[in-house]
Design a protein around this motif. Structure first.
Motif, PDB file in Angstrom:
ATOM      1  N   ARG A 199       0.824  -1.208   0.000  1.00 27.44           N
ATOM      2  CA  ARG A 199       0.000   0.000   0.000  1.00 27.44           C
ATOM      3  C   ARG A 199       0.860   1.261   0.000  1.00 27.44           C
ATOM      4  NH1 ARG A 199      -4.812  -0.492   4.264  1.00 27.44           N
ATOM      5  NH2 ARG A 199      -5.744   0.939   2.741  1.00 27.44           N
ATOM      6  N   ALA A 200       2.153   1.101  -0.219  1.00 33.89           N
ATOM      7  CA  ALA A 200       3.054   2.253  -0.213  1.00 33.89           C
ATOM      8  C   ALA A 200       2.978   3.004  -1.538  1.00 33.89           C
ATOM      9  CB  ALA A 200       4.486   1.797   0.037  1.00 33.89           C
ATOM     10  N   MET A 201       3.248   4.305  -1.458  1.00 33.25           N
ATOM     11  CA  MET A 201       3.357   5.113  -2.672  1.00 33.25           C
ATOM     12  C   MET A 201       4.813   5.243  -3.112  1.00 33.25           C
ATOM     13  SD  MET A 201       0.319   5.918  -3.665  1.00 33.25           S
ATOM     14  CE  MET A 201       0.437   7.348  -4.738  1.00 33.25           C
ATOM     15  N   MET A 202       5.753   4.853  -2.228  1.00 32.67           N
ATOM     16  CA  MET A 202       7.167   4.893  -2.589  1.00 32.67           C
ATOM     17  C   MET A 202       7.954   4.001  -1.637  1.00 32.67           C
ATOM     18  SD  MET A 202       9.547   5.793  -4.541  1.00 32.67           S
ATOM     19  CE  MET A 202       8.490   6.816  -5.577  1.00 32.67           C
ATOM     20  N   VAL A 203       8.883   3.245  -2.193  1.00 36.44           N
ATOM     21  CA  VAL A 203       9.894   2.529  -1.421  1.00 36.44           C
ATOM     22  C   VAL A 203      11.248   2.914  -2.025  1.00 36.44           C
ATOM     23  CG1 VAL A 203      10.805   0.299  -0.703  1.00 36.44           C
ATOM     24  CG2 VAL A 203       8.330   0.602  -0.917  1.00 36.44           C
ATOM     25  N   HIS A 204      12.140   3.406  -1.173  1.00 33.74           N
ATOM     26  CA  HIS A 204      13.457   3.876  -1.622  1.00 33.74           C
ATOM     27  C   HIS A 204      14.574   2.970  -1.126  1.00 33.74           C
ATOM     28  CE1 HIS A 204      12.485   8.467  -2.187  1.00 33.74           C
ATOM     29  NE2 HIS A 204      12.185   7.743  -3.234  1.00 33.74           N
ATOM     30  N   ALA A 205      15.672   2.988  -1.825  1.00 29.79           N
ATOM     31  CA  ALA A 205      16.957   2.511  -1.318  1.00 29.79           C
ATOM     32  C   ALA A 205      17.974   3.605  -1.629  1.00 29.79           C
ATOM     33  CB  ALA A 205      17.363   1.195  -1.966  1.00 29.79           C
ATOM     34  N   ARG A 206      19.067   3.624  -0.898  1.00 28.32           N
ATOM     35  CA  ARG A 206      20.097   4.643  -1.126  1.00 28.32           C
ATOM     36  C   ARG A 206      21.278   4.040  -1.881  1.00 28.32           C
ATOM     37  NH1 ARG A 206      18.173   5.342   4.007  1.00 28.32           N
ATOM     38  NH2 ARG A 206      17.263   7.372   4.476  1.00 28.32           N
ATOM     39  N   CYS A 207      21.813   4.814  -2.806  1.00 31.28           N
ATOM     40  CA  CYS A 207      22.990   4.377  -3.546  1.00 31.28           C
ATOM     41  C   CYS A 207      23.927   5.571  -3.699  1.00 31.28           C
ATOM     42  CB  CYS A 207      22.584   3.837  -4.918  1.00 31.28           C
ATOM     43  SG  CYS A 207      23.978   3.237  -5.896  1.00 31.28           S
ATOM     44  N   TYR A 208      25.183   5.400  -3.276  1.00 28.45           N
ATOM     45  CA  TYR A 208      26.140   6.509  -3.289  1.00 28.45           C
ATOM     46  C   TYR A 208      26.925   6.594  -4.600  1.00 28.45           C
ATOM     47  CZ  TYR A 208      24.857   6.863   1.558  1.00 28.45           C
ATOM     48  OH  TYR A 208      24.121   7.026   2.714  1.00 28.45           O
ATOM     49  N   ASN A 209      26.817   5.554  -5.421  1.00 29.19           N
ATOM     50  CA  ASN A 209      27.390   5.581  -6.767  1.00 29.19           C
ATOM     51  C   ASN A 209      26.265   5.925  -7.737  1.00 29.19           C
ATOM     52  OD1 ASN A 209      28.382   5.100  -9.317  1.00 29.19           O
ATOM     53  ND2 ASN A 209      29.268   3.102  -8.846  1.00 29.19           N
ATOM     54  N   PRO A 210      26.198   7.160  -8.215  1.00 28.19           N
ATOM     55  CA  PRO A 210      25.042   7.600  -9.004  1.00 28.19           C
ATOM     56  C   PRO A 210      24.902   6.907 -10.351  1.00 28.19           C
ATOM     57  CG  PRO A 210      26.788   9.261  -9.074  1.00 28.19           C
ATOM     58  CD  PRO A 210      27.216   8.218  -8.076  1.00 28.19           C
ATOM     59  N   GLU A 211      25.951   6.204 -10.790  1.00 29.66           N
ATOM     60  CA  GLU A 211      25.894   5.550 -12.100  1.00 29.66           C
ATOM     61  C   GLU A 211      25.531   4.070 -12.010  1.00 29.66           C
ATOM     62  OE1 GLU A 211      29.682   6.201 -13.869  1.00 29.66           O
ATOM     63  OE2 GLU A 211      29.522   8.383 -13.823  1.00 29.66           O
ATOM     64  N   LEU A 212      25.416   3.544 -10.793  1.00 29.08           N
ATOM     65  CA  LEU A 212      25.209   2.103 -10.646  1.00 29.08           C
ATOM     66  C   LEU A 212      23.775   1.682 -10.928  1.00 29.08           C
ATOM     67  CD1 LEU A 212      26.228  -0.701  -9.808  1.00 29.08           C
ATOM     68  CD2 LEU A 212      25.786  -0.062  -7.418  1.00 29.08           C
ATOM     69  N   GLU A 213      22.814   2.407 -10.361  1.00 28.28           N
ATOM     70  CA  GLU A 213      21.407   2.030 -10.473  1.00 28.28           C
ATOM     71  C   GLU A 213      20.720   2.854 -11.549  1.00 28.28           C
ATOM     72  OE1 GLU A 213      20.152  -0.433  -8.895  1.00 28.28           O
ATOM     73  OE2 GLU A 213      21.488  -0.802  -7.187  1.00 28.28           O
ATOM     74  N   LYS A 214      19.825   2.221 -12.285  1.00 25.66           N
ATOM     75  CA  LYS A 214      19.155   2.901 -13.392  1.00 25.66           C
ATOM     76  C   LYS A 214      17.817   3.508 -12.977  1.00 25.66           C
ATOM     77  CE  LYS A 214      22.580   1.545 -15.837  1.00 25.66           C
ATOM     78  NZ  LYS A 214      23.699   2.509 -15.968  1.00 25.66           N
ATOM     79  N   ASP A 215      17.065   2.811 -12.125  1.00 16.58           N
ATOM     80  CA  ASP A 215      15.722   3.264 -11.758  1.00 16.58           C
ATOM     81  C   ASP A 215      15.821   4.163 -10.530  1.00 16.58           C
ATOM     82  OD1 ASP A 215      13.059   3.662 -11.515  1.00 16.58           O
ATOM     83  OD2 ASP A 215      12.507   1.562 -11.258  1.00 16.58           O
ATOM     84  N   VAL A 216      16.162   5.424 -10.743  1.00 19.48           N
ATOM     85  CA  VAL A 216      16.345   6.362  -9.632  1.00 19.48           C
ATOM     86  C   VAL A 216      15.421   7.562  -9.835  1.00 19.48           C
ATOM     87  CG1 VAL A 216      18.735   5.659  -9.281  1.00 19.48           C
ATOM     88  CG2 VAL A 216      18.242   7.628 -10.736  1.00 19.48           C
ATOM     89  N   ASN A 217      15.079   8.207  -8.714  1.00 21.59           N
ATOM     90  CA  ASN A 217      14.306   9.439  -8.779  1.00 21.59           C
ATOM     91  C   ASN A 217      15.283  10.606  -8.906  1.00 21.59           C
ATOM     92  OD1 ASN A 217      11.992   7.926  -8.338  1.00 21.59           O
ATOM     93  ND2 ASN A 217      12.115   8.175  -6.121  1.00 21.59           N
ATOM     94  N   ALA A 218      15.172  11.355  -9.990  1.00 21.17           N
ATOM     95  CA  ALA A 218      16.118  12.447 -10.241  1.00 21.17           C
ATOM     96  C   ALA A 218      16.033  13.477  -9.136  1.00 21.17           C
ATOM     97  CB  ALA A 218      15.807  13.091 -11.594  1.00 21.17           C
TER      98      ALA A 218
END
Length: 850
Positions: free
Chosen positions: A229-248
């Motif tokens: 029932r969540a509207m958002m689930v986040h994870a943190r990534c300190y390498n900005p080029e590693l993950e593709k599905d990110v919120n700008a």
């Protein structure tokens, strides 16, 4: 250790940072370390410095990060799971030092020594399950404040909130080479609060689990239904080029959008335009839900050159807002019905007032109820591990030593100090050292300094830190101000939610000879400090507060960090100062009153009189809030309800436009919201009615026919649901002793015990047998509640059928069913949802009024 290509990427990024930020001191330090460390360790260390937030570079020494680098290099080449993850996954999610906004301390080699024998010969999944049992034997959930303690502190103290549990568990998993990360719901939509848990990478895929909440298989947890029932689930990534599905967004880390793992998603497209209909590029757009009574961000994105931004989110209501150049826009969107939105900015856009319903995503059946039932064979082990933790916690407080440590203080102070020492957990000896060591520090300073801190500070503040703050405070200063002002705003080292560390000696030396006698000189001095510390938000993690030493070492600090540091400077100079508790602005105590340091905050004053609707338990944040429109957005105030009551519901505020929100949360998770705009004018008192956007009783309650389950009471007499609810409504709670979700609801009930004891509605605790009543938390809550009864039931198929009749998953506990006098189920929940106790109080109030 790493490939040539990856190493080049690391070195290029690190060199760019050093050149762009002029970090010559860092380069010199890394060159010195390279002379004594092997190349693999240096590769790991270079990665850490290439991707860590800017404040970490100044706040922590290379020795701290060497613990992470050495352990990472060892695991990459010799660890149990070497070669399982590719180098970029390994570097980010095994080697990475920062997880959340926790205090960083050396921990990886320590945890490895503690748990490495547990994973020998096991697969990655088996190791995760085994390690989570170990985690549950060391740490459990307990509400604490928002400052995130280090994993070592959480381990030593045996408890933490979910953000601390998950940070601890991720540290343990990473210590043995299992890629892992904290994931979190920034804010729930269907209930108030948030939650964090853990994802682990095993053999090419991500799996989730509850931190310190063991199950015998992965992708299980009490939050499973809630996350759907969540509207958002986040994870943190300190390498900005590693993950593709990110919120700008802006800064470090990037927010990885992990919602699709847990819930159905929809992509929303927002076009931002001005009053002329022209696109507004390069502007932040805020996506919010109502949590308690505040609109809170679940994601922040930025428009492209065409004024467009997109977000993958759930199916429910969102408030989308933006502001630019004195214009503001806000719109309510139901993403279940709309996927394309035009948001218009206007000069008067902030003045809209209305009533509206925030719809929470609907409940989806996860289909895992039977798995939860099958995992019941592990109940005994869960209890065994929980007992280990409880036994450790019980042995932390040395009462005899505490009594001895406070014997030289006044009687009233002894009582306060004993209470403080009882909350200090593994840090008791440090506080006792501060109290007992003979020096020139007045006894009352020691008492008042400790009383000025938060309970979490008692658990991780070293004696030398406390000594420093006393010894470098001029004893003559206390005579210049009222005692409460001196202790709270000069001697106290706590400014915001930063970790308490020494800073006075350093700041006194740095600003030696500085004399400040009036507000103009203080403002000019702040301008100097502000100009000396540059802001680089693109390199920074906004949640962190830099230390004074780290900021001046690097030359950088965020806007918030600079304000905290400036208050620290003033206190070091013996000048009372604070962040205003209502709006967080900087203030200094001059001529018997607090004065705004920032000229923009020094505006004329007016008054606001709240006219509260009767027969409602009004609680700030929980069901109403007040925000001021400033800098293109509504900024919430932090009002204290007791202060409001003590001034006859009248508060003094800076002139301007304010927005009142009241929130009426329904059992189905929806919120009826009322928004009211009010202007505070100079020298005038504006009246502000405070009332709910009322929901009908039919909106609030269900009407489920349910089976008449039989019980035995403590006298071995037979009874049933219908028998017990002939005369009054009843709340039936099936408890699974020592299980994490049960602990949560028991803690909530205990925290709200005074309110429950005012009700006519009886609470029935249902357990399997007498042995369950030996659980300390069940006993504690049972003794605290007046109108309650203990019942015994087998938790068999009948209970499972009851759960299904309430549209809940069988096998999830605690199972809560509220039954009215007609024997109908009016509310039910299974597992644990944050705020359940508040929901029960709300429903009981309605039913008892009827």
């Amino acid at each position: 250790m790493f490939s040539k290509e990856f190493n080049k990427k690391i070195i290029d990024r690190l060199d760019y940072r050093i050149e762009e930020l002029k970090l010559t001191l860092l380069k010199e330090e890394l060159d010195r370390v390279a002379e004594r460390e092997d190349s693999d360790v240096m590769e790991a260390l270079y990665y850490l410095y290439a991707f860590m937030p800017l404040s970490d570079i100044g706040d922590y020494t290379t020795d701290t990060f060497l613990d992470f680098a050495r352990q990472g290099a060892f695991l990459f080449k010799e660890g149990e799971f070497k070669g399982k993850a590719d180098e970029e996954i390994f570097a980010e999610y095994v080697l990475g030092a920062r997880i959340n906004n926790e205090d960083i301390s050396e921990n990886r080699s320590f945890f490895y020594k503690e748990v490495s024998d547990l994973i020998k010969g096991k697969s990655m999944k088996e190791a995760v399950i085994e390690l989570n049992y170990w985690c549950s034997s060391k740490v459990t959930y307990r509400t604490t404040n928002n400052r995130t303690a280090s994993p070592i502190t959480v381990y030593n103290n045996t408890y933490g909130r979910c953000g601390e549990e998950s940070t601890f568990a991720v540290s343990v998993f990473r210590s043995v080479g299992i890629p892992s990360r904290q994931v979190y719901v920034p804010l729930w939509s269907h209930c108030d609060d948030n939650h964090a848990w853990v994802e682990v990478w095993c053999d090419g895929s991500w799996y989730f689990l509850g931190a310190c909440e063991p199950e015998d298989e992965l992708n299980q947890g009490w939050f499973l239904n809630a996350s759907k029932r969540a509207m958002m689930v986040h994870a943190r990534c300190y390498n900005p080029e590693l993950e593709k599905d990110v919120n700008a967004g802006v800064g470090i880390p990037v927010a990885v959008n992990a919602l699709s793992t847990y819930a159905p998603t929809r992509e929303i497209t927002v076009k931002l335009v001005n009053e002329a209909g022209e696109a507004v590029p390069d502007t932040r757009v805020y996506f919010k839900v109502i949590n308690y009574s505040l609109p809170g961000d679940i994601a922040v994105t930025c428009t492209d050159k065409s004024g467009i931004t997109k977000l993958k989110t759930g199916s429910g209501s969102l408030i989308i807002s933006a502001g630019s150049r004195g214009s503001y826009g806000e719109i309510l969107v139901d993403t279940g019905n709309t996927t394309t939105v035009e948001l218009k900015l206007s000069k008067e856009g902030y003045r809209e007032k209305n009533t509206f319903v925030m719809r929470a995503p609907g409940l989806l059946n996860s289909g895992t109820g039977e798995n939860q039932v099958k995992s019941g064979s592990s109940d005994e082990r869960k209890k065994k591990e929980a007992k280990k933790r409880a036994d450790k916690e019980e042995g932390l407080f040395d009462k005899e030593a505490a009594i001895k440590a406070v014997e030289g203080f006044k009687e009233d102070d002894r009582k306060a100090l004993l209470d403080i020492l009882s909350k200090s957990c593994s840090n008791q000896t440090e506080l006792q050292k501060f109290l007992t060591e003979v020096n020139e520090i007045p006894a009352e300073w020691k008492v008042e300094l400790l009383k000025s801190l938060a309970p979490k500070d008692y658990q991780d503040t070293a004696a030398y830190t406390l000594f420093e703050h006393c010894l470098y405070t001029d004893i003559n200063i206390c005579e210049k101000y009222p005692v409460d002002i001196f202790y709270k705003y000069v001697l106290c080292p706590r400014v915001s939610n930063e970790k308490i560390i020494p800073f006075r000696k350093y700041l006194l030396e740095k600003f030696k000879g500085t004399k400040l006698s009036d507000i103009d000189e203080i403002r000019e001095f702040f301008c100097k400090v502000d100009s000396e510390l540059e802001e680089k938000p693109e390199f920074e993690y906004a949640s962190l507060i830099s230390t004074a030493y780290g900021a001046y070492w690097s030359g950088y600090a965020s806007a918030r960090s600079k304000r905290v540091i400036f208050i620290q400077i003033l206190r070091s100079l013996g000048i009372p100062a604070r962040l205003n508790p209502n709006d967080d602005s900087m203030e200094v105590y001059l001529n018997n009153e607090f004065v705004a340091i920032e000229v923009s905050k020094e505006s004329p004053k007016g008054k606001l009189e709240f006219e509260f609707a009767k027969d409602v338990h009004w609680s700030y944040y929980e069901n109403f809030s007040l925000s001021k429109f400033t800098d293109n957005e509504y900024a919430p105030l932090s009002l204290d309800m007791e202060d409001v009551k003590n001034t006859n519901n009248i508060v003094e505020l800076s002139i301007g436009t304010y927005r009142l929100l009241t929130s009426n949360r329904l059992p189905n998770g929806n919120i009826f919201v009322k928004s009211v705009i009010v202007d505070v004018k100079e020298g005038k008192t504006s009246k502000l009615p405070v009332s709910f956007y009322e929901a009908k009783i039919s909106d609030m309650l269900s009407d489920y026919p349910i089976r008449n389950i039989s019980f035995e009471n403590k006298n071995a007499e037979k009874t049933s649901i219908q028998e017990l609810t002939k005369a009054d409504n009843g709340i039936f709670i099936w408890l699974n002793a020592k299980a994490e979700p049960t602990e949560h609801i028991l803690n909530e009930l205990f925290d709200k015990k005074e309110l429950f004891n005012r009700l006519k509605t009886k609470i029935y605790f249902v357990v399997k047998n007498e042995k369950e009543l030996e659980d300390a938390n069940i006993k504690r809550v049972s003794e605290a509640l007046v109108n309650k009864e203990i019942l015994f039931e087998a938790f068999d198929t009948e209970t499972g059928r009851l759960a299904r009749e309430l549209y809940l998953e069988p096998g999830l506990y605690p199972l809560i069913c509220m039954v009215n006098k007609e024997g109908k189920g009016v509310y039910g929940t299974a597992g644990y949802n944050v705020g359940t106790a508040d929901m029960l109080l709300k429903i009981c109030g309605y039913l008892e009024e009827e």
